[in-house]
Every structure is written in structure tokens, then in C-alpha cells.
Design a protein around this motif. Structure first.
Motif, PDB file in Angstrom:
ATOM      1  N   LYS A   9       0.840  -1.195   0.000  1.00  0.00           N
ATOM      2  CA  LYS A   9       0.000   0.000   0.000  1.00  0.00           C
ATOM      3  C   LYS A   9       0.878   1.248   0.000  1.00  0.00           C
ATOM      4  O   LYS A   9       1.918   1.291   0.648  1.00  0.00           O
ATOM      5  N   SER A  10       0.426   2.253  -0.712  1.00  0.00           N
ATOM      6  CA  SER A  10       1.139   3.532  -0.784  1.00  0.00           C
ATOM      7  C   SER A  10       0.135   4.657  -0.544  1.00  0.00           C
ATOM      8  O   SER A  10      -0.736   4.912  -1.382  1.00  0.00           O
ATOM      9  N   ARG A  30       3.551   3.403   8.370  1.00  0.00           N
ATOM     10  CA  ARG A  30       4.849   2.873   7.905  1.00  0.00           C
ATOM     11  C   ARG A  30       5.250   1.631   8.695  1.00  0.00           C
ATOM     12  O   ARG A  30       5.893   0.722   8.160  1.00  0.00           O
ATOM     13  N   ALA A  34       3.522  -0.056   5.006  1.00  0.00           N
ATOM     14  CA  ALA A  34       3.019   0.830   3.953  1.00  0.00           C
ATOM     15  C   ALA A  34       4.004   1.962   3.678  1.00  0.00           C
ATOM     16  O   ALA A  34       4.800   2.339   4.538  1.00  0.00           O
ATOM     17  N   GLN A  35       3.939   2.512   2.475  1.00  0.00           N
ATOM     18  CA  GLN A  35       4.670   3.724   2.137  1.00  0.00           C
ATOM     19  C   GLN A  35       3.746   4.920   2.354  1.00  0.00           C
ATOM     20  O   GLN A  35       2.543   4.831   2.113  1.00  0.00           O
ATOM     21  N   CYS A  36       4.305   6.040   2.781  1.00  0.00           N
ATOM     22  CA  CYS A  36       3.508   7.246   3.025  1.00  0.00           C
ATOM     23  C   CYS A  36       4.257   8.467   2.521  1.00  0.00           C
ATOM     24  O   CYS A  36       5.459   8.621   2.785  1.00  0.00           O
ATOM     25  N   HIS A  37       3.560   9.330   1.801  1.00  0.00           N
ATOM     26  CA  HIS A  37       4.096  10.602   1.328  1.00  0.00           C
ATOM     27  C   HIS A  37       3.070  11.690   1.594  1.00  0.00           C
ATOM     28  O   HIS A  37       1.881  11.414   1.811  1.00  0.00           O
ATOM     29  N   SER A  54       9.842  12.271   2.511  1.00  0.00           N
ATOM     30  CA  SER A  54       8.560  11.879   1.903  1.00  0.00           C
ATOM     31  C   SER A  54       7.655  13.075   1.641  1.00  0.00           C
ATOM     32  O   SER A  54       6.475  12.906   1.341  1.00  0.00           O
ATOM     33  N   LEU A  76       4.904   7.273  -7.692  1.00  0.00           N
ATOM     34  CA  LEU A  76       5.032   6.625  -6.381  1.00  0.00           C
ATOM     35  C   LEU A  76       4.221   5.339  -6.259  1.00  0.00           C
ATOM     36  O   LEU A  76       4.311   4.650  -5.249  1.00  0.00           O
ATOM     37  N   VAL A  78       0.951   5.196  -5.979  1.00  0.00           N
ATOM     38  CA  VAL A  78      -0.026   5.483  -4.922  1.00  0.00           C
ATOM     39  C   VAL A  78      -1.264   4.603  -5.077  1.00  0.00           C
ATOM     40  O   VAL A  78      -1.813   4.462  -6.173  1.00  0.00           O
ATOM     41  N   THR A  79      -1.689   4.024  -3.977  1.00  0.00           N
ATOM     42  CA  THR A  79      -2.910   3.210  -3.955  1.00  0.00           C
ATOM     43  C   THR A  79      -4.030   3.868  -3.164  1.00  0.00           C
ATOM     44  O   THR A  79      -5.208   3.567  -3.382  1.00  0.00           O
TER      45      THR A  79
END
Length: 446
Positions: A9-10, A30, A34-37, A54, A76, A78-79
Motif C-alpha cells: 500500500k502507498s 509505515r 506501507a509507504q507514506c508521502h 517523503s 510513487l 499510490v494506492t
């Protein structure tokens, strides 16, 4: 064996509540893999996002935002998109992009049941919430035989000082450290410097306003006259601007005052209560006094600067609002309620459909049991204990909402889908039993 539920997941965060909540939520996500920006639109956004690697600054004109968002999403992977409210210009455009690209949309808002809860939904909030399409029949079916959990209606706002403090700090950064974001346009109708000044004045005047409010509330409670309570909102609030037919709070006050003058008994009074965060950008007291005089109501109309709602509702004959979440405190008490805009609780049997003059003459009461079922449904789905601003409230919120964001089902389907499956299984079982009974009867006949 431990499972990282966030793997793959992003999350992309956009505008959030003033303060550190979005940054802390990203840190928690995180930890799940998951990735987070975060996309920031001004220096205030950057100040509260400490994970610098990020952070993505958007310093282009607003018309370039949709194309830039699409680019970020593809770059990225992103989801999921995370928003605080869904109606401000950058968010309204982001919602369109999210739907085009099939992104999961997480929307936070202030609690529909304030102050001890935060609202977490998917797809939209307030007038864009799924609740607008759910009738009481389906809501009750979703509840099934779940035991009712109905805490008492809260009688105070919550982390007010922290809310105002973070608002003032945010606007300070926008005023004095915003050089990079030369294209930034606030979604309010007033300059950032004026908004900062209003927040600061609000902080400084809180003791004086509190003393004045306490005295006025005591006078109303001790007077003995029957009164109707009008729950005012912030004119710049998204619920008012996006989900009501009114152009201004003054227009709402004018319509209510005229309806009261036409329909209410002569010995009844009208009490206008300001929103707890009202900052004076609209001269409410002056407008209310003017409209009272014009409608022949001098001495029968009162104005209060915020304060505890429960004390006033306990003695009120009815309540009126545009679409404030505070209207639910009236429904909880079985008070007649009139609304002027779209609200998640404005369903047949709960909110009066009478013209406003007729409402003041003889207000129709709500179905209290139906409202309790509705409130129970909210508490079992989209209302998450905690808050955005005070540290203790944020910790409480993070404990639960992280798992909700990672769940495959949205808060409403997490209740509705199992209930529908159980109902279908029950119906299938009944049909099988009936068929077996028929076969047994045929064997006996033979």
C-alpha cells in the motif's frame, strides 16, 4: 507469525487538520509496511510533516494540480489518498482524480458525534457521505441484534485550546515562511494574515468571552421563558458552504428570525448560540440585534458566544440549524429539530419537514428510538474515539483508525456486509427447512 498488513500500500496525504496528526498517522502506517508521502501546499503543511524525504511541495498554480497529482500517483505507485474534508478546491480536484484512477479514498472529518469522536469514512464526508444514501431500514438491518452502546451525549467541545493553538501556529507559518509557495491560494475568503489575527484574538479573548457567556447562559436559564435554540455554524465551514442552499449565515439568521416572528407564541424567546470556534469575521451579534428589531422581536432574541450546549438544550422547546452535527444532541434528547441544509441525520422521522413558521408554532417531535438506532450505527462504524489536536486524544484515535484504514471494507460495509450475509444465510436455511418439511410431508402421504 507477524503480518505487515500495509505491505503493497502507498498512502498519499493531502491537506490535514492543523497540527501533527497526519504526520503521526503516517508514522504508524509505515510500521505496517506501507509507504507514506505528503503533498504540501504551503509552509504550514511542511511544518507539521517531519519526515522530510517523503514531503512533496506543490508550488504551482492550482490549475496545474490535477496533472501534477496524476504524475505523483504514477511515480510513487499510490494506492490510497488521505484527506481532511473533501470539498476545498485542491481536495475536490483530487477526489475526481482518485475516482478516475480507482484509488481508495480515506476522508477524515470532525466527529459527527462531537467532541469525543472523529469521523473516518471512505469516498466522502458530510453531504458526500454514504450515510446520505442509507435509509433507516437498511441501517437497522445492519445493526441486527448487536447490543446497543449509547454513551451519554457530550456536553463540551473537547480539545478547544489545542485546536485554536495549532490553527494560529499553522497560519503563522503561512504568513512568515511561505516564500516558496508563491501560487498558494487559501480556500477561505479572507487573507491569511487576517485569519491569523482572528485565531490570535480568539485565544486572547477566551477568558472574557467565557465570563460573558456564563452570565448570559445563567440569565436565560433563570428567566423562566420558553425558548427555542438556534445552532449557528461557521460561515466558512465546508458543511455550510458545500451542503446548504444558503449564501451566508446572515441569510440563515434572517429566515429563522422571520419564521419565529410569524409562527412562535408571543411569550416564547429565541436564543442564537455561536459555534465554539466563531472568531468574529461575521458580525453575528450586530446582525441578530438588527434582524430582531426589524421583525418586532426586541427583548425576545438572545445571542451566546459558544459555551456548553447541553445546559441550553435541556431547557429548550426545539432546535434549529443549517446542518450542524450539534443537531444530533437535540435528537438525542427527543427535541424537535429543523434543518435548512443536507445533513447525514436529516432523515424522515428524525428531522421536521415543516415550514419554519409552522415549526415554531407547533414543532413535530422526532422518533427517538429511530434516532438511537441511527446513533448506535454511527458509533459502530465511522465514529472513532479520540481527536486531532490534544496529544492524549490523538493517541486514542491512532490506536483504532490505523487498522480501519488497512481493512478491505469501509466502516459501513464492515457492519452491513456481514449482516447481509447472515440474513441471506438465514433465509437460505429457512428455505431448506421448509423444503425438507415438504418432502417429509410427501413421504408421510405416500
Amino acid at each position: 507469525m507477524a503480518t505487515n498488513l500495509g505491505t503493497g500500500k502507498s498512502f498519499l496525504f493531502l491537506k490535514g487538520p492543523h497540527g501533527p496528526f497526519f504526520g503521526q498517522l503516517a508514522r504508524m502506517l509505515r510500521r505496517t509496511g506501507a509507504q507514506c508521502h505528503r503533498v504540501g501546499f504551503n509552509a504550514g503543511d511542511r511544518a507539521f510533516w517531519r519526515h522530510r524525504s517523503s514531503y512533496i511541495a506543490f508550488d504551482q498554480p492550482l490549475e496545474d494540480w490535477p496533472a501534477r497529482l496524476v504524475q505523483i500517483v504514477h511515480t510513487l505507485g499510490v494506492t490510497d489518498l488521505v484527506l481532511y474534508g473533501d470539498t476545498r478546491p485542491v481536495h475536490a480536484r483530487a477526489v475526481e482524480v482518485a475516482r478516475d484512477l480507482s484509488l481508495r479514498l480515506h476522508v477524515f472529518e470532525e466527529g459527527y458525534l462531537r467532541p469525543y469522536w472523529v469521523t473516518y469514512e471512505r469516498g466522502g464526508s458530510n453531504g458526500n457521505s454514504r450515510l446520505m444514501q442509507l435509509d433507516l431500514t437498511r441501517i437497522r438491518a445492519g445493526l441486527g441484534a448487536r447490543p446497543a452502546v449509547l454513551p451519554e451525549a457530550p456536553d463540551h467541545w473537547g480539545d478547544m485550546r489545542e485546536h485554536i493553538f495549532y490553527g494560529a501556529l499553522y497560519h503563522w507559518f503561512v504568513m512568515f515562511a511561505n516564500r516558496r509557495y508563491r501560487h498558494f491560494q487559501p480556500h477561505r475568503d479572507i487573507p491569511v494574515a487576517r485569519e491569523f489575527q482572528l485565531y490570535l484574538n480568539r485565544l486572547l479573548l477566551m477568558p472574557a468571552h467565557a465570563a460573558s457567556r456564563i452570565a448570559a447562559t445563567r440569565a436565560i436559564k433563570r428567566s423562566g421563558f420558553p425558548y427555542h435554540l438556534v445552532l449557528l455554524q461557521l460561515e466558512h465551514d465546508a458543511s455550510f458552504r458545500a451542503h446548504s442552499p444558503l449564501a451566508s449565515m446572515t441569510e440563515f439568521i434572517a429566515r429563522v428570525t422571520k419564521g419565529f416572528a410569524t409562527g412562535a407564541p408571543d411569550h416564547h424567546h429565541l436564543v442564537f448560540k455561536a459555534h465554539p470556534l466563531e472568531d468574529g469575521r461575521v458580525p453575528l451579534a450586530r446582525e441578530i440585534a438588527r434582524l430582531a428589531r426589524e421583525n418586532g422581536l426586541a427583548g425576545r432574541v438572545h445571542f451566546l458566544r459558544g459555551g456548553k450546549l447541553a445546559r441550553l438544550l435541556d431547557g429548550a422547546q426545539s432546535a434549529v440549524t443549517v446542518n450542524s452535527t450539534a443537531g444530533q444532541q437535540a435528537l438525542w434528547r427527543g427535541l424537535p429539530l429543523a434543518t435548512f441544509g443536507a445533513a447525514i441525520y436529516a432523515k424522515p422521522g428524525l428531522v421536521s419537514r415543516q415550514p419554519i413558521a409552522e415549526f415554531f408554532a407547533d414543532p413535530a417531535r422526532p422518533d427517538v428510538e429511530a434516532y438511537r438506532d441511527f446513533r448506535h450505527f454511527l458509533l459502530a462504524t465511522s465514529q472513532v474515539a479520540g481527536g486531532f489536536y490534544a496529544a492524549r486524544a490523538r493517541r486514542q484515535l491512532l490506536r483504532r483508525v490505523t487498522d480501519m484504514m488497512l481493512h478491505d471494507l469501509d466502516p459501513y460495509d464492515s457492519l452491513l456486509v456481514p449482516a447481509a450475509r447472515a440474513a441471506a444465510a438465514g433465509a437460505a436455511g429457512t428455505a431448506r427447512d421448509a423444503d425438507a418439511a415438504r418432502r417429509q410431508q410427501l413421504r408421510l402421504v405416500k
